[in-house]
Structures are given as structure tokens and as C-alpha cells.
Design an enzyme around this catalytic site. Structure first.
Site, PDB file in Angstrom:
ATOM      1  N   PRO A  88    -101.073 -63.221 -11.490  1.00 20.15           N
ATOM      2  CA  PRO A  88    -102.442 -63.008 -12.197  1.00 20.15           C
ATOM      3  C   PRO A  88    -102.532 -63.647 -13.522  1.00 20.15           C
ATOM      4  O   PRO A  88    -103.662 -63.606 -14.184  1.00 20.15           O
ATOM      5  CB  PRO A  88    -102.358 -61.235 -12.512  1.00 20.15           C
ATOM      6  N   GLU A 116     -92.726 -56.515  -8.523  1.00 14.92           N
ATOM      7  CA  GLU A 116     -92.356 -56.634 -10.031  1.00 14.92           C
ATOM      8  C   GLU A 116     -92.552 -57.847 -10.560  1.00 14.92           C
ATOM      9  O   GLU A 116     -93.074 -58.752  -9.523  1.00 14.92           O
ATOM     10  CB  GLU A 116     -90.996 -56.272 -10.279  1.00 14.92           C
ATOM     11  N   ARG A 153    -107.581 -76.199   5.702  1.00 18.74           N
ATOM     12  CA  ARG A 153    -109.060 -76.720   6.254  1.00 18.74           C
ATOM     13  C   ARG A 153    -109.368 -77.963   5.851  1.00 18.74           C
ATOM     14  O   ARG A 153    -110.168 -78.620   6.750  1.00 18.74           O
ATOM     15  CB  ARG A 153    -110.109 -75.821   5.420  1.00 18.74           C
ATOM     16  N   ASP A 168    -119.828 -76.749   2.971  1.00 20.87           N
ATOM     17  CA  ASP A 168    -120.440 -75.415   2.912  1.00 20.87           C
ATOM     18  C   ASP A 168    -121.101 -75.040   1.629  1.00 20.87           C
ATOM     19  O   ASP A 168    -121.980 -75.857   1.136  1.00 20.87           O
ATOM     20  CB  ASP A 168    -119.413 -74.339   3.272  1.00 20.87           C
TER      21      ASP A 168
HETATM   22  C1  4GS Z   1    -101.582 -62.085  -8.050  1.00 23.26           C
HETATM   23  C2  4GS Z   1    -102.971 -62.305  -8.042  1.00 23.26           C
HETATM   24  C3  4GS Z   1    -100.976 -60.694  -7.833  1.00 23.26           C
HETATM   25  C4  4GS Z   1     -98.632 -59.124  -9.646  1.00 23.26           C
HETATM   26  C5  4GS Z   1     -97.516 -59.664  -7.568  1.00 23.26           C
HETATM   27  C6  4GS Z   1     -97.983 -57.951  -9.688  1.00 23.26           C
HETATM   28  C7  4GS Z   1     -96.678 -58.332  -7.647  1.00 23.26           C
HETATM   29  C8  4GS Z   1     -99.064 -59.509  -8.313  1.00 23.26           C
HETATM   30  N1  4GS Z   1    -101.120 -63.183  -7.807  1.00 23.26           N
HETATM   31  N2  4GS Z   1    -103.219 -63.569  -7.797  1.00 23.26           N
HETATM   32  N3  4GS Z   1     -96.503 -58.055  -9.231  1.00 23.26           N
HETATM   33  N4  4GS Z   1    -103.988 -61.632  -8.150  1.00 23.26           N
HETATM   34  N5  4GS Z   1     -99.679 -60.657  -8.032  1.00 23.26           N
HETATM   35  O1  4GS Z   1    -101.692 -59.827  -8.179  1.00 23.26           O
HETATM   36  O2  4GS Z   1    -101.933 -64.262  -7.647  1.00 23.26           O
END
Ligand code: 4GS
Length: 249
Positions: A88, A116, A153, A168
Site C-alpha cells: 500500500p 504481515e 493485455r 478503451d
Molecule cells: C496491497 C495493496 C496490500 C498489506 C499485503 C498488508 C499484506 C497487503 N498491496 N496494493 N500485508 N493495496 N498489501 O494491501 O498492493
């Protein structure tokens, strides 16, 4: 193009990659999918891949050694590959990056965590960090599959027809116009008449206007990034007038 997934759950990747368009493309040798399991590099009695967090607190952290060895192995298999960590914290994935990665022709190694977080020194191995959105998943496998799917793609032969340059929606940052097929009447809702008119110029104008409308209604923030074409101004004003008329009813 080679895609190598570093994952504790290779069966999840192999399943997803075995069906539909990706499944066929892999069979045809247009791309390849391999998995390397960090657990195979664990040395202790429990084959552990994680440990408690330095500094204290709840939760576990993925240890650097097993992932490090898995990356080293992946690099042997694909020396020119880019290493992408799914997190994230990464750059939010957009179509622009997808086409750039596809055009680079570089193989990709995906670093997928599960449950984790990564020890920061695993992330130091990555050339890029990608996120598929501002939400938290149980693992990086689904995001990595998203990235591969979006890139695939654009690889020659994967889709029936070549993906057009304008592609698209999104290439010019507009959403897709609405589409219809038969029957012409369904639950008292009709296919817009212009689409049955055979007037190709009128159809093109309608589609562009409806793409502007969808974007304005559902994702107005995309309008700031769109590429305006000749005639868009008129269509946009017509659409705005129609939308405000709707509001009055
Ligand atoms: C994401 C996301 C994600 C984060 C993986 C907590 C396990 C998790 N990865 N974009 N630990 N959103 N990863 O949520 O890429």
C-alpha cells in the site's frame, strides 16, 4: 515476458494463471509464470519466514533472509528483470505505468507479502513499489496478479486483436462509453436510437459525449487529467446542459 512471483502461496498464482486469456497465453508461450517460495529457503526447524517486530508490539514481520534468497534465485532466472514489491506504500498503479512496463519488455519479479509487512531490507531489493489501491489486503498476490494481467493485455498475441493505441478508456483518462447489444428492448429499456442509425459520425459523437458524461458523473477528478480533443468542448457543454435539466425534473 517472464513473470516470477515470490510468494508463500504459489498455488494461488498458478490457479489464477491457468484460466481464460492468461491461461491460453501461457500455453501459447506468449508469457511465462513462475513462483519461488521463500519458505523453501527457511533453515530452522519450523521453516519460519517471519519473526516478531523489532521495537516491540503485536504482529510479525517477514524476515529478510528467505525473501533475499528467493530474489537472488529469481534474478538468476531473469537477470534483466525489474523487481516490483506490492505494498500500500507503493505508487498507485495507473494505466500509464502499465503500458510503460509492457513496452519496456523487461521481465518482472513480484515480491508478495502475506498477512504481515516486509522487513524494510526486503523492500530495498525492489526497483519499484506498486499499490493497487488505498485499501488493505491479506497478501500481495492479488495485487501482483492485477499488475501482470494489466500488462499481459499489451503483449503481442494475448488479445485477439491488438490493443489500440487509444486503448478503451484511460489512455486519454476518460471512462468507457456505455455499450449495448441485442435485444433492442430489455425490461422496457431501449438501446439508444443513434446506435441503430448506421450514421457512424453521429455514433462516434454520441460515444464521445457519453464517455465525457460517465467521467463527469462517476469520476470527475479524471477530467483534470484527460486529453481534450477537437469538438470536446461543445459535447461537454451539451452534456452539462442535459445533466442540469435532469436535476430540475
Ligand atoms: C496491497 C495493496 C496490500 C498489506 C499485503 C498488508 C499484506 C497487503 N498491496 N496494493 N500485508 N493495496 N498489501 O494491501 O498492493
Amino acid at each position: 515476458m517472464k513473470f516470477i512471483f515470490i510468494t508463500l502461496f504459489p498455488e494461488l498464482i498458478q490457479q489464477a494463471a491457468s484460466v481464460s486469456i492468461l491461461g491460453r497465453a501461457i500455453k501459447q508461450g506468449l508469457l511465462s509464470v513462475d513462483c519461488i517460495n521463500p519458505r523453501d529457503y527457511a533453515t530452522d526447524r519450523h521453516r519460519s519466514v517471519d519473526d516478531t517486530t523489532c521495537g516491540g508490539g503485536a504482529g510479525m514481520v517477514l524476515k529478510p533472509e528467505t525473501y533475499g534468497q528467493a530474489v537472488a534465485r529469481a534474478r538468476q532466472l531473469a537477470p534483466q528483470a525489474l523487481v516490483a514489491a506490492l505494498t500500500p506504500v507503493g505508487e498507485p498503479l495507473r494505466q500509464k505505468r502499465v503500458t510503460q512496463l509492457a513496452q519496456s519488455g523487461r521481465d518482472l519479479i513480484f515480491l508478495c507479502g502475506h498477512y504481515e509487512g516486509f522487513d524494510e531490507r526486503i523492500l530495498a531489493e525492489a526497483d519499484l513499489r506498486l499499490s493497487v489501491g488505498d485499501f488493505v489486503l491479506t497478501g500481495g498476490e492479488l495485487p501482483a496478479l492485477c499488475v501482470m494481467d494489466a500488462i499481459a493485455r499489451f503483449l503481442p498475441g494475448v488479445l485477439g486483436k491488438l490493443v489500440s493505441a487509444e486503448e478503451d478508456s484511460f489512455a486519454d483518462a476518460l471512462l468507457e462509453y456505455p455499450q449495448y447489444t441485442r435485444p433492442i428492448e430489455y425490461e422496457r429499456q431501449l438501446v439508444p436510437e443513434v446506435l441503430l442509425s448506421g450514421n457512424h459520425a453521429a455514433i462516434a459523437r454520441w460515444r464521445r459525449k457519453e464517455a465525457l458524461r460517465s467521467t463527469y458523473v462517476y469520476r470527475p477528478e479524471l477530467l483534470g487529467r484527460m486529453h481534450w480533443q477537437q469538438g470536446d468542448g461543445t459535447l461537454f457543454l451539451e452534456m452539462l446542459r442535459e445533466e442540469s435539466e435532469k436535476g430540475k425534473k
